[in-house]
Design a protein around this motif. Structure first.
Motif, short mmCIF file in Angstrom:
data_model
loop_
_atom_site.label_atom_id
_atom_site.label_comp_id
_atom_site.label_asym_id
_atom_site.label_seq_id
_atom_site.Cartn_x
_atom_site.Cartn_y
_atom_site.Cartn_z
N LEU A 73 32.99 50.14 33.95
CA LEU A 73 33.17 49.11 32.92
C LEU A 73 33.45 47.76 33.56
CD1 LEU A 73 33.92 47.81 30.16
CD2 LEU A 73 36.16 48.87 30.38
N PHE A 74 34.38 47.71 34.50
CA PHE A 74 34.72 46.45 35.14
C PHE A 74 33.55 45.93 35.98
CE2 PHE A 74 38.91 47.76 33.87
CZ PHE A 74 39.58 46.57 33.65
N GLN A 75 32.82 46.82 36.62
CA GLN A 75 31.67 46.39 37.41
C GLN A 75 30.58 45.82 36.51
OE1 GLN A 75 30.48 49.81 39.73
NE2 GLN A 75 32.52 50.05 40.62
N PHE A 76 30.37 46.46 35.37
CA PHE A 76 29.34 45.99 34.43
C PHE A 76 29.69 44.59 33.91
CE2 PHE A 76 28.03 45.46 29.99
CZ PHE A 76 26.66 45.67 30.08
N VAL A 77 30.92 44.40 33.47
CA VAL A 77 31.34 43.10 32.94
C VAL A 77 31.26 42.04 34.03
CG1 VAL A 77 33.31 41.81 32.04
CG2 VAL A 77 32.81 44.09 31.15
N THR A 78 31.70 42.36 35.23
CA THR A 78 31.64 41.39 36.34
C THR A 78 30.21 41.00 36.65
OG1 THR A 78 33.69 42.26 37.30
CG2 THR A 78 32.23 41.02 38.76
N ALA A 79 29.31 41.98 36.68
CA ALA A 79 27.91 41.68 36.98
C ALA A 79 27.32 40.73 35.94
CB ALA A 79 27.10 42.98 37.02
N ARG A 80 27.67 40.96 34.67
CA ARG A 80 27.13 40.09 33.61
C ARG A 80 27.69 38.68 33.73
NH1 ARG A 80 24.53 37.21 31.46
NH2 ARG A 80 23.90 37.04 29.28
N TYR A 81 28.98 38.55 34.01
CA TYR A 81 29.58 37.23 34.16
C TYR A 81 28.97 36.50 35.36
CZ TYR A 81 33.25 37.12 30.61
OH TYR A 81 33.93 37.04 29.41
N ARG A 82 28.64 37.22 36.37
CA ARG A 82 28.11 36.59 37.59
C ARG A 82 26.63 36.26 37.49
NH1 ARG A 82 31.44 40.10 42.20
NH2 ARG A 82 33.19 38.66 42.34
N GLY A 83 26.01 36.58 36.38
CA GLY A 83 24.64 36.10 36.18
C GLY A 83 23.57 37.14 35.95
N ALA A 84 23.87 38.43 36.15
CA ALA A 84 22.88 39.45 35.83
C ALA A 84 22.73 39.50 34.31
CB ALA A 84 23.33 40.82 36.35
N THR A 85 21.53 39.78 33.82
CA THR A 85 21.37 39.97 32.38
C THR A 85 22.06 41.28 32.00
OG1 THR A 85 19.32 41.23 32.58
CG2 THR A 85 19.13 38.81 32.45
N ALA A 86 22.26 41.49 30.72
CA ALA A 86 22.90 42.73 30.28
C ALA A 86 22.08 43.94 30.72
CB ALA A 86 23.10 42.71 28.77
N ASP A 87 20.76 43.81 30.65
CA ASP A 87 19.91 44.93 31.07
C ASP A 87 20.00 45.14 32.57
OD1 ASP A 87 17.80 46.94 30.40
OD2 ASP A 87 16.61 45.70 31.76
N GLN A 88 19.99 44.05 33.34
CA GLN A 88 20.12 44.17 34.79
C GLN A 88 21.46 44.78 35.18
OE1 GLN A 88 19.52 40.06 35.85
NE2 GLN A 88 17.29 40.27 36.07
N ALA A 89 22.53 44.35 34.49
CA ALA A 89 23.84 44.90 34.78
C ALA A 89 23.88 46.40 34.49
CB ALA A 89 24.91 44.18 33.96
N SER A 90 23.23 46.82 33.40
CA SER A 90 23.18 48.23 33.05
C SER A 90 22.41 49.02 34.11
CB SER A 90 22.53 48.41 31.68
OG SER A 90 22.53 49.76 31.30
N GLN A 91 21.30 48.47 34.55
CA GLN A 91 20.50 49.13 35.59
C GLN A 91 21.28 49.23 36.89
OE1 GLN A 91 17.43 50.41 35.31
NE2 GLN A 91 16.27 49.30 33.75
N GLN A 92 21.90 48.12 37.29
CA GLN A 92 22.59 48.07 38.58
C GLN A 92 23.83 48.96 38.60
OE1 GLN A 92 23.50 43.92 39.21
NE2 GLN A 92 21.35 43.30 39.11
N VAL A 93 24.61 48.93 37.52
CA VAL A 93 25.91 49.60 37.52
C VAL A 93 25.84 51.01 36.94
CG1 VAL A 93 28.28 49.48 36.65
CG2 VAL A 93 27.11 47.39 37.38
N LEU A 94 25.11 51.17 35.83
CA LEU A 94 25.07 52.47 35.16
C LEU A 94 23.85 53.30 35.57
CD1 LEU A 94 26.04 51.30 31.54
CD2 LEU A 94 27.54 51.91 33.47
#
Length: 540
Positions: free
Chosen positions: A499-520
């Motif tokens: 959860l924290f990795q996903f939120v951090t990735a989105r804040y740092r500029g990944a799109t929500a889809d990219q954050a989901s792919q990268q983290v989940l």
């Protein structure tokens, strides 16, 4: 540097606690401008962020998330059967974007005026120039820089006489107000406190020897030691007069510099030090609570609650395992009533309905990639949605929520966010709601009963709410709950660290889809499908 657009960001609207008729929703708002102006070293504008003059905050040009709603009637609340009213929502993103945009446009406007004057003067003939040199009244940029340098030094030296020197002694109210400001600033732990020119409007030269009067936008660049990651700025507008050739400069009026964009009329003005004649300052290990002296008792009482909320959010962050530069403490102000809530660090153009707000402050110096140098949390302790007599849960929730917005504000990379929309509110508000209720099951949320009713009625399409639809009448509290459910589902299925990795990735500029792919490891559509099933199961 970028000009700040002041948007409300990081606030919370309260969920209904009592039966409501849809006309009284409170919200918490989260807001921080996005930009990174330089103090003497302006940064080039990126994407939709314009550059600001040296020494001024960049303009946040995206919509900051984070606010809490206060009851039905605001987005997220509507006429429902007698059920506990949902708590307010947060609008942090909106504040950020607005703040940044405001600063940007304001600076650009000032620059345009200056350029116009300069070109006009360059086009003058030599004879008029000579006449102006011999007889004219002129104010140079160097004089203004020197004036503000002396003003900055007077503040640092705690020299009241020197601090008041620029202000027209005939304006008794002005001098009295600046005296109170000086005294208030002396109560604060300022690691940085200096004044810089932002822009000017009006004539600074008169070839016929007449006096000149013009408006000078001045930024108060400041940094609270132990709280702000970088210096930030509040903007004033001074009316400056030179009556005759060689006469001293006089400041005859001071107000907030107008914001060009956003839902605030001003740029981070007024601060508590401007708004109240006498401030009370209460410090804990991780909070700096600034209130009107009349609320000193509330400051002492709730400083302990705020400190506990910070400790809870810090513990969650550490458990999340994300390494990032986050604040070590938070600046908080307490007010009573929506009028004061909507006129601290901003002058709201819209009706103020939230119960609390986290306003991101744009960095005047972008250091280590930090766009938001600090945040200012304002909480309405007169709002019964969170501060009803005997209610210990409400204060804890709203402080956890607003601190949650401020905790991650500095992670946001303004250059990688959409200028107009920003981060999805279901992530921004969902994360803050998750922290507000961490350690409790989703059903413990005051919003759950209302949400279940809507899901069971079939009046929901099973999708994550968009930012455009977020404030739909009667849906704000429900949307807060859906964001909360998304974060809870993510933590339960994939683990809280994800959860924290996903939120951090989105804040740092990944799109929500990219954050989901990268983290989940799955596309966002697949995550949403599982979340939809989870929500429907919660409503059974």
């Amino acid at each position: 540097m970028m000009l700040p657009v002041i948007r409300s960001g990081g606030g919370r609207r309260p969920p209904p606690r009592l039966p409501t008729d849809g006309a009284n929703e409170a919200r918490m708002t989260q807001g921080h401008p996005a930009a990174h102006p330089g103090d003497g070293q302006p940064h080039p504008p990126v994407q939709a962020y314009p550059a600001a003059p040296p020494g001024f905050p960049a303009a946040p040009g995206y919509r900051p998330p984070g606010a809490y709603p206060v009851g039905p009637g605001q987005p997220g609340f509507g006429p429902y059967p007698p059920v506990p009213p949902p708590r307010p929502k947060s609008r942090r993103g909106l504040w950020i974007g607005i703040g940044a945009g405001v600063l940007v446009l304001t600076l650009c406007a000032g620059t345009a005026v200056g350029v116009g004057v300069g070109l006009s003067e360059r086009g003058e003939d030599a004879a008029p120039k000579a006449a102006a040199a011999a007889n004219g009244v002129t104010v140079t940029q160097q004089e203004l820089d020197d004036l503000l340098a002396r003003h900055s030094k007077a503040l640092a030296d705690k020299d009241l006489k020197a601090y008041l020197a620029p202000f027209d002694p005939a304006r008794k109210d002005l001098v009295a107000g600046q005296t109170r400001l000086f005294t208030n600033l002396g109560k604060l732990p300022l690691a940085v406190g200096r004044y810089r020119t932002v822009a000017q409007q009006g004539r600074t030269t008169d070839s016929f020897g007449r006096g000149v009067s013009f408006q000078l936008d001045v930024s108060f660049v400041h940094q609270f030691e132990g709280y702000d990651l970088t210096p930030v700025a509040e903007w004033y507008r001074w009316t400056v007069v030179r009556e005759t050739r060689g006469a001293p400069l006089k400041v005859t009026a001071v107000t907030g510099a107008p914001a060009a964009l956003g839902n605030s009329k001003t740029v981070y003005y007024p601060g508590p030090w401007d708004k109240w004649g006498d401030i009370h300052v209460e410090r804990t290990a991780h909070t700096l609570v600034i209130t009107d002296a009349a609320l000193a008792a509330e400051a002492k009482r709730y400083a302990r609650v705020a400190e506990a909320a910070v400790a809870d959010d810090f513990a969650a962050w550490q458990a999340g395992g994300v390494t990032a530069d986050i604040p070590k403490g938070f600046v908080i102000s307490l007010v009573k009533g929506k009028a004061d809530l909507g006129s601290l660090y901003r002058v709201n153009k819209e009706e103020t309905t939230e119960a609390g707000v986290s306003i991101g402050m744009v960095s005047t110096e972008r250091q280590n990639g930090v766009d938001i140098g600090g945040s200012r949390i304002v909480v309405d302790v007169g709002d019964r949605s969170f501060f009803a007599p005997g209610d210990t849960k409400g204060p804890r929730e709203i402080f956890r929520h607003e601190v949650g917005h401020s905790l991650v504000a500095s992670l946001e990379d303004a250059d990688k966010q959409d200028f107009f929309d920003g981060i999805e509110n279901w992530i921004v508000e969902g994360f803050a709601e998750y922290l507000a209720h961490r350690g409790e099951p989703l059903r413990a949320s005051d919003r759950t009963a209302q949400a279940r009713s809507l899901v069971r009625s079939g009046d929901w399409d099973g999708t994550l709410p968009s930012n455009v639809d977020w404030d739909s009448p009667g849906r704000v509290s429900f949307h807060y709950w859906l964001g909360h459910a998304a974060m809870t589902h993510l933590a339960e299925k994939y683990g809280e660290q994800k959860l924290f990795q996903f939120v951090t990735a989105r804040y740092r500029g990944a799109t929500a889809d990219q954050a989901s792919q990268q983290v989940l490891g799955i596309p966002l559509a697949q995550f949403q499908s599982g979340w939809t099933a989870y929500v429907r199961a919660q409503a059974r």
